[in-house]
Motif scaffolding. Sequence first.
Motif, mmCIF file in Angstrom:
data_model
loop_
_atom_site.group_PDB
_atom_site.id
_atom_site.type_symbol
_atom_site.label_atom_id
_atom_site.label_comp_id
_atom_site.label_asym_id
_atom_site.label_seq_id
_atom_site.Cartn_x
_atom_site.Cartn_y
_atom_site.Cartn_z
ATOM 1 N N ARG A 1 53.051 -66.956 14.510
ATOM 2 C CA ARG A 1 52.427 -67.106 14.629
ATOM 3 C C ARG A 1 52.320 -68.834 14.967
ATOM 4 O O ARG A 1 53.046 -69.731 13.842
ATOM 5 N N VAL A 2 51.772 -69.005 16.049
ATOM 6 C CA VAL A 2 52.568 -71.203 17.109
ATOM 7 C C VAL A 2 50.625 -71.927 16.109
ATOM 8 O O VAL A 2 49.944 -71.141 16.685
ATOM 9 N N THR A 3 50.505 -72.463 15.527
ATOM 10 C CA THR A 3 49.252 -73.329 15.485
ATOM 11 C C THR A 3 50.420 -74.263 15.975
ATOM 12 O O THR A 3 51.332 -75.236 15.853
ATOM 13 N N THR A 4 49.030 -75.232 16.813
ATOM 14 C CA THR A 4 49.205 -76.443 16.447
ATOM 15 C C THR A 4 48.541 -77.358 16.757
ATOM 16 O O THR A 4 47.186 -77.251 16.144
ATOM 17 N N GLU A 5 48.691 -79.070 16.688
ATOM 18 C CA GLU A 5 47.517 -80.273 16.113
ATOM 19 C C GLU A 5 47.657 -81.832 16.329
ATOM 20 O O GLU A 5 48.646 -82.075 16.222
ATOM 21 N N LEU A 6 46.779 -81.744 16.925
ATOM 22 C CA LEU A 6 46.850 -83.585 17.712
ATOM 23 C C LEU A 6 46.511 -84.249 16.647
ATOM 24 O O LEU A 6 45.952 -84.160 16.172
ATOM 25 N N ILE A 7 47.744 -85.128 16.344
ATOM 26 C CA ILE A 7 47.250 -86.147 15.724
ATOM 27 C C ILE A 7 46.993 -86.883 15.916
ATOM 28 O O ILE A 7 45.764 -87.667 15.124
ATOM 29 N N ARG A 8 47.311 -87.359 17.608
ATOM 30 C CA ARG A 8 45.885 -88.852 17.715
ATOM 31 C C ARG A 8 46.755 -89.226 19.402
ATOM 32 O O ARG A 8 47.446 -88.291 19.803
ATOM 33 N N LYS A 9 45.299 -89.578 20.287
ATOM 34 C CA LYS A 9 45.388 -90.097 21.315
ATOM 35 C C LYS A 9 45.861 -91.659 20.648
ATOM 36 O O LYS A 9 44.834 -92.208 20.523
ATOM 37 N N GLU A 10 46.580 -92.233 21.959
ATOM 38 C CA GLU A 10 47.136 -93.520 21.545
ATOM 39 C C GLU A 10 46.505 -94.476 23.423
ATOM 40 O O GLU A 10 47.457 -93.145 24.130
ATOM 41 N N GLN A 11 45.244 -94.620 23.858
ATOM 42 C CA GLN A 11 45.662 -95.259 24.985
ATOM 43 C C GLN A 11 45.914 -96.210 25.317
ATOM 44 O O GLN A 11 46.289 -97.800 24.998
ATOM 45 N N LEU A 12 47.329 -96.100 25.956
ATOM 46 C CA LEU A 12 48.635 -97.000 26.592
ATOM 47 C C LEU A 12 47.836 -98.354 27.735
ATOM 48 O O LEU A 12 48.285 -98.656 28.662
ATOM 49 N N GLU A 13 47.067 -97.012 28.597
ATOM 50 C CA GLU A 13 47.122 -97.147 30.572
ATOM 51 C C GLU A 13 47.886 -97.664 30.842
ATOM 52 O O GLU A 13 48.240 -98.637 31.628
ATOM 53 N N ILE A 14 49.409 -97.132 30.948
ATOM 54 C CA ILE A 14 50.592 -97.132 32.000
ATOM 55 C C ILE A 14 50.240 -97.167 32.785
ATOM 56 O O ILE A 14 50.731 -98.023 34.314
ATOM 57 N N GLY A 15 49.750 -96.052 34.184
ATOM 58 C CA GLY A 15 49.024 -95.947 35.290
ATOM 59 C C GLY A 15 48.640 -97.558 36.008
ATOM 60 O O GLY A 15 49.615 -98.102 36.761
ATOM 61 N N LYS A 16 47.287 -98.347 34.981
ATOM 62 C CA LYS A 16 46.666 -99.133 35.480
ATOM 63 C C LYS A 16 48.096 -100.423 35.405
ATOM 64 O O LYS A 16 48.139 -100.679 35.762
ATOM 65 N N GLU A 17 48.893 -100.294 34.126
ATOM 66 C CA GLU A 17 50.117 -101.420 33.992
ATOM 67 C C GLU A 17 51.140 -101.728 35.233
ATOM 68 O O GLU A 17 51.238 -101.986 35.518
ATOM 69 N N VAL A 18 51.106 -100.133 35.612
ATOM 70 C CA VAL A 18 52.585 -100.194 37.009
ATOM 71 C C VAL A 18 51.386 -100.579 38.595
ATOM 72 O O VAL A 18 51.619 -101.516 38.963
ATOM 73 N N THR A 19 50.042 -100.590 38.201
ATOM 74 C CA THR A 19 49.321 -100.961 39.424
ATOM 75 C C THR A 19 49.643 -102.078 39.845
ATOM 76 O O THR A 19 49.387 -102.722 40.785
ATOM 77 N N GLU A 20 49.447 -102.419 38.177
ATOM 78 C CA GLU A 20 48.743 -104.307 38.238
ATOM 79 C C GLU A 20 49.923 -104.748 38.466
ATOM 80 O O GLU A 20 49.828 -106.156 38.487
ATOM 81 N N ASN A 21 51.017 -104.555 38.046
ATOM 82 C CA ASN A 21 52.188 -105.290 37.366
ATOM 83 C C ASN A 21 53.534 -105.278 38.498
ATOM 84 O O ASN A 21 53.970 -104.810 38.399
ATOM 85 N N HIS A 22 53.244 -104.804 39.840
ATOM 86 C CA HIS A 22 53.773 -104.319 41.309
ATOM 87 C C HIS A 22 55.478 -103.214 40.890
ATOM 88 O O HIS A 22 56.173 -103.616 40.824
ATOM 89 N N GLY A 23 54.890 -102.698 40.389
ATOM 90 C CA GLY A 23 55.381 -101.792 39.732
ATOM 91 C C GLY A 23 56.180 -101.580 38.383
ATOM 92 O O GLY A 23 56.985 -100.135 38.050
ATOM 93 N N MET A 24 55.843 -102.374 37.756
ATOM 94 C CA MET A 24 56.790 -102.284 36.213
ATOM 95 C C MET A 24 55.573 -102.269 35.030
ATOM 96 O O MET A 24 54.596 -102.305 35.515
ATOM 97 N N ILE A 25 56.578 -102.362 33.951
ATOM 98 C CA ILE A 25 55.755 -101.866 33.028
ATOM 99 C C ILE A 25 56.173 -103.162 32.303
ATOM 100 O O ILE A 25 57.696 -103.318 32.452
ATOM 101 N N GLY A 26 55.433 -103.535 31.665
ATOM 102 C CA GLY A 26 55.946 -105.653 31.215
ATOM 103 C C GLY A 26 55.762 -105.313 29.432
ATOM 104 O O GLY A 26 56.380 -104.114 29.182
#
Length: 308
Positions: A41-66
């Motif tokens: 049987r497979v069990t899964t556990e959500l360890i954590r979420k980290e809000q990095l906002e990569i989409g916002k970064e790419v949109t506001e940084n001319h398509g680049m990740i800084g």
Amino acid sequence: MISESAITQQSRTKEEPSMVGAIDMGSKNFKFVFGQKVNGRVTTELIRKEQLEIGKEVTENHGMIGRSKFRQIEDTLSQFVSYCRDRGTTTVLAIATSAIRNARNHQQVIDLAGEIGIAIEVAEGEREGEVGYLAATGGAPNKLVSDSGSKSIQIAWWNNDKVQSRSIPVGYELAYESFVERASTLDETQENFSRFLDGNFKELPENTDRIIALAANTITSFVIGEKGAGCNNRTLTRNALNDRMSELQGLSPAQYDSLKASLPKAEKILPGLVFLDYLMERTGHGEVLIAEAELPVGLIVEYFLKWE
């Protein structure tokens, strides 16, 4: 959060691994999940979420990740690899979706993760839908799964013993800007957004035995209230959805504008109501199961299925 898939199998061979980590490198959040197989049987556990906002970064940084965002990515990936190692596995799966896929320097993210020990799969929308199906169903047949994210929408269903999916590069953020923000009533929103969906999802099945919606808890809470403690999955009926939408359809243009300005997460809720209503109507279902299954769960399910 602990969730169990319905997948069972015969006893494991000695060579088959029993633990794996998985990451969803999404547009808003990175989600880290640890999975195990014990007694078939497979069990899964959500360890954590980290809000990095990569989409916002790419949109506001001319398509680049800084550079500073790269340091955040490196830190959070390294921490999860260390966590997985401490729990007994060096296998870490990762899927990157639209934000990283669309970044002009996404290869640098792939290279960085490789140095840490993670092989990233940069997924197109259809592949994201397939993984979402596995996350929601554990690989069970004859379901339809929807996932409405900030940057894209996926619909996936079972067809001839395999998962078929459709994806559009329009998530709830752009749907809000295009069909809600300038609309004077919910009826106008519904008419225009439904017409758009008709043009993009022309092959929806009508014979699946259940719809499962990922990333729809906020919408469901708006319709039927907050969930109770310990309730991981909920059902949203078409009647409850129609009753709530009827209330909103009775708003004057001024009242609708006021709702848009005052409702928390209006950019997610209002297009989401229309999308779920559309999906139930087009596929002939009277209810939808709202599932709390994170995308990395699908990677874990797929990983263990390969050993069957």
